[in-house]
Write a protein that holds these residues in place. Structure first.
Motif, PDB file in Angstrom:
ATOM      1  N   LEU A  32       6.538  65.632 -49.994  1.00 29.25           N
ATOM      2  CA  LEU A  32       5.566  66.730 -50.019  1.00 29.25           C
ATOM      3  C   LEU A  32       4.715  66.691 -51.282  1.00 29.25           C
ATOM      4  O   LEU A  32       3.510  66.981 -51.245  1.00 29.25           O
ATOM      5  CB  LEU A  32       6.277  68.073 -49.889  1.00 29.25           C
ATOM      6  N   ILE A  33       5.316  66.337 -52.411  1.00 32.62           N
ATOM      7  CA  ILE A  33       4.566  66.205 -53.662  1.00 32.62           C
ATOM      8  C   ILE A  33       3.468  65.160 -53.482  1.00 32.62           C
ATOM      9  O   ILE A  33       2.315  65.378 -53.875  1.00 32.62           O
ATOM     10  CB  ILE A  33       5.499  65.826 -54.841  1.00 32.62           C
ATOM     11  N   ASP A  34       3.812  64.035 -52.883  1.00 34.28           N
ATOM     12  CA  ASP A  34       2.825  62.973 -52.665  1.00 34.28           C
ATOM     13  C   ASP A  34       1.667  63.456 -51.799  1.00 34.28           C
ATOM     14  O   ASP A  34       0.502  63.181 -52.094  1.00 34.28           O
ATOM     15  CB  ASP A  34       3.480  61.741 -52.032  1.00 34.28           C
ATOM     16  N   VAL A  35       1.975  64.186 -50.735  1.00 37.88           N
ATOM     17  CA  VAL A  35       0.932  64.701 -49.842  1.00 37.88           C
ATOM     18  C   VAL A  35       0.026  65.670 -50.594  1.00 37.88           C
ATOM     19  O   VAL A  35      -1.208  65.600 -50.499  1.00 37.88           O
ATOM     20  CB  VAL A  35       1.559  65.383 -48.598  1.00 37.88           C
ATOM     21  N   ALA A  36       0.616  66.590 -51.349  1.00 33.33           N
ATOM     22  CA  ALA A  36      -0.170  67.587 -52.085  1.00 33.33           C
ATOM     23  C   ALA A  36      -1.069  66.912 -53.118  1.00 33.33           C
ATOM     24  O   ALA A  36      -2.248  67.277 -53.255  1.00 33.33           O
ATOM     25  CB  ALA A  36       0.762  68.598 -52.757  1.00 33.33           C
ATOM     26  N   LYS A  37      -0.522  65.945 -53.850  1.00 31.63           N
ATOM     27  CA  LYS A  37      -1.311  65.257 -54.876  1.00 31.63           C
ATOM     28  C   LYS A  37      -2.466  64.485 -54.236  1.00 31.63           C
ATOM     29  O   LYS A  37      -3.590  64.506 -54.760  1.00 31.63           O
ATOM     30  CB  LYS A  37      -0.414  64.331 -55.693  1.00 31.63           C
ATOM     31  N   THR A  38      -2.215  63.831 -53.121  1.00 35.23           N
ATOM     32  CA  THR A  38      -3.263  63.097 -52.418  1.00 35.23           C
ATOM     33  C   THR A  38      -4.381  64.034 -51.971  1.00 35.23           C
ATOM     34  O   THR A  38      -5.558  63.667 -51.993  1.00 35.23           O
ATOM     35  CB  THR A  38      -2.669  62.349 -51.203  1.00 35.23           C
TER      36      THR A  38
END
Length: 185
Positions: free
Chosen positions: A97-103
């Motif tokens: 989820l962190i990766d998705v939000a940062k992207t």
């Protein structure tokens, strides 16, 4: 040990963690929340329940707060923030989820007991609550509370302190918060 002694020890443990976190960690958490347009929150297991509790209180403040996984959670983007809980410092779903939000351009925040963990090291903001979690509750465990309960109990009370701080920063009254409470119960 009697139940009264166990309760007293648990309260002492929770108080010690809060003493080490207040007021600095409240500021670390509150400032980015005030700057976010939209906030999504996520945690696994009992930590997830504490994050849902925080989402509800942020909503009571009139903020645009959502729980990841609810059907009505909107997409995040620039100006938004994902707040996650990762007491032990790593959960694969939280990392994803962190990766998705940062992207998507959103800021990220992790509430953790393990600031050198993989998830806290990958986010924009880290809130450190120095409490025993399920990851370190066996050999050398010091808390009277089982598994990760010390971290989760601290989260609940710490989040309420954050809400009180935000309420004051926003100039809201208790009645203004109450006006946002559901009438469908």
């Amino acid at each position: 040990m009697t139940l009264k002694k166990l309760a007293s020890r648990a309260i002492t443990e929770i108080g010690a963690v809060l003493d080490s976190a207040l007021p600095h960690q409240v500021e670390v958490m509150a400032a980015p929340i005030l700057n976010a347009k939209r906030i999504a929150l996520y945690g696994v297991g009992r930590e997830g329940l504490m994050m849902k509790s925080l989402a509800m209180r942020l909503f009571h403040l009139g903020l645009d707060a959502h729980v990841v996984g609810d059907m009505t959670t909107p997409p995040l983007g620039t100006g938004d923030m994902l707040i996650v809980s990762a007491g032990p410092g790593e959960f694969s779903t939280v990392s994803g989820l962190i990766d998705v939000a940062k992207t998507a351009g959103a800021a990220t925040m992790c509430v953790t007991a393990t600031p050198d963990g993989t998830v806290p090291q990958s986010v924009t903001h880290v809130v450190h609550l120095e409490a025993q979690t399920m990851a370190n509750d066996q050999e050398g465990a010091t808390s009277v509370l089982p598994m990760g309960s010390l971290f989760e109990a601290v989260q609940f009370l710490f989040f309420e302190m954050v809400i009180l701080h935000l309420r004051d920063q926003m100039g809201l009254s208790a009645n203004a918060m109450r006006a946002n409470h559901t009438n469908l119960e």
